[in-house]
Design an enzyme around this catalytic site. Structure first.
Site, PDB file in Angstrom:
ATOM      1  N   CYS A 168      -0.924   6.416   9.202  1.00 52.53           N
ATOM      2  CA  CYS A 168      -1.366   5.228   8.250  1.00 52.53           C
ATOM      3  C   CYS A 168      -2.415   5.608   7.287  1.00 52.53           C
ATOM      4  O   CYS A 168      -2.307   6.402   6.983  1.00 52.53           O
ATOM      5  CB  CYS A 168      -1.749   3.940   9.226  1.00 52.53           C
ATOM      6  SG  CYS A 168      -3.206   4.667  10.481  1.00 52.53           S
ATOM      7  N   ARG A 214       1.113  -1.193   0.105  1.00 52.60           N
ATOM      8  CA  ARG A 214      -0.089  -0.006  -0.024  1.00 52.60           C
ATOM      9  C   ARG A 214       0.729   1.386   0.011  1.00 52.60           C
ATOM     10  O   ARG A 214       0.522   2.239  -0.577  1.00 52.60           O
ATOM     11  CB  ARG A 214      -0.859   0.057   1.276  1.00 52.60           C
ATOM     12  CG  ARG A 214      -2.115  -1.018   1.466  1.00 52.60           C
ATOM     13  CD  ARG A 214      -2.996  -0.931   2.285  1.00 52.60           C
ATOM     14  NE  ARG A 214      -3.843   0.360   2.321  1.00 52.60           N
ATOM     15  CZ  ARG A 214      -4.587   0.839   3.406  1.00 52.60           C
ATOM     16  NH1 ARG A 214      -4.568   0.163   4.258  1.00 52.60           N
ATOM     17  NH2 ARG A 214      -5.077   1.949   3.074  1.00 52.60           N
TER      18      ARG A 214
END
Length: 268
Positions: free
Chosen positions: A225, A173
């Protein structure tokens, strides 16, 4: 080093318990688990309802307003002098999220229980009774140095402020190869990567040599995050390891992409 994590053997029974069990794939699961059984005297804090301001547009799990947090703490009956133990399923990010919010508000004696509910249930009473606490009135000492807003992160990405951005998501990611949740793939410019799951060991969280090699103790570090939840364990374990110049970008990547460009690939 700052004490963040405890084992069940370190816990005194007269302390306060906060149950933060949750599932990112089933938002009702945590409350259901609480109703089925929890530590005696524990209150339940829900990630969406209590530990996020879901009316805000600043990411997928936005930072609650200070008045929302104060209301949560007061109606839960918390006092600054309380010794507070927070648990989730063990090795999850939810207790760390609640720990961060309490430390941001200046509570001095707050700890995450390594081993989670299962470890506690082996030693302490489990009940379905829900205890009601008298509401308190708090004068909170907000620790502003723990929080990074979007513009703070922009200054770092632009080189106007010296700090290291640390992305807690999975490496694919971060590199922009796979993005299951957000409409844009990649990471905040200049950020390094350390997958938060690398600090998990079974139902516990702890610093690792790999993490401590990624950022130096004298660095200013801002962790983020996707939505500010799974960055919380990195913030917690770095605090445990003695890092003092830490901030959490609660809005995280899902907030950043609403205003700014991203980059892909990897920064060493």
């Amino acid at each position: 080093m700052a004490k963040v994590f405890v084992t069940v053997d370190e816990i005194k029974e007269e302390s306060r318990f906060i149950d933060t069990r949750f599932s990112l794939t089933n938002a009702d699961e945590g409350l259901q688990l609480y109703k089925e059984g929890h530590m005696n005297g524990a209150v339940y804090w829900d990630l969406n309802r209590d530990l996020s301001d879901m009316t805000s547009k600043e990411g997928r799990h936005p930072m609650p307003k200070k008045e929302q947090l104060q209301s949560l703490f007061e109606r839960t009956g918390l006092r600054y002098e309380d010794i507070i133990y927070i648990y989730d399923q063990g090795g999850m990010p939810f207790a760390a999220r609640a720990w961060y919010m309490l430390k941001f508000a200046g509570f001095p004696n707050v700890y995450i229980v390594n081993g989670g509910f299962s470890a506690l249930a082996e030693k302490f009473e489990v009940t379905t009774a829900q205890k009601e606490y008298a509401q308190t009135t708090l004068t909170l000492q907000w620790q502003e140095q723990m929080y990074a807003a979007r513009e703070d992160v922009k200054n770092i990405a632009d080189g106007k402020e010296q700090a290291t951005l640390l992305d807690a998501r999975a490496a694919n990611r971060y590199r922009g190869e796979h993005e299951p949740l957000d409409p844009v793939a990649g990471h905040i410019p200049t950020a390094k990567n350390f997958d938060w799951e690398q600090v998990k060991k079974g139902a516990s969280l702890a610093p690792t040599e790999e993490l401590l090699a990624k950022v130096e103790k004298d660095e200013e570090v801002v962790v983020y995050c996707g939505s500010g939840v799974t960055a919380s364990p990195l913030f917690a374990v770095l605090t445990e390891a003695g890092y003092e110049q830490l901030r959490l970008y609660v809005g995280s990547y899902s907030d950043w992409i609403t205003a700014y460009e991203v980059e892909t690939g990897e920064n060493k």
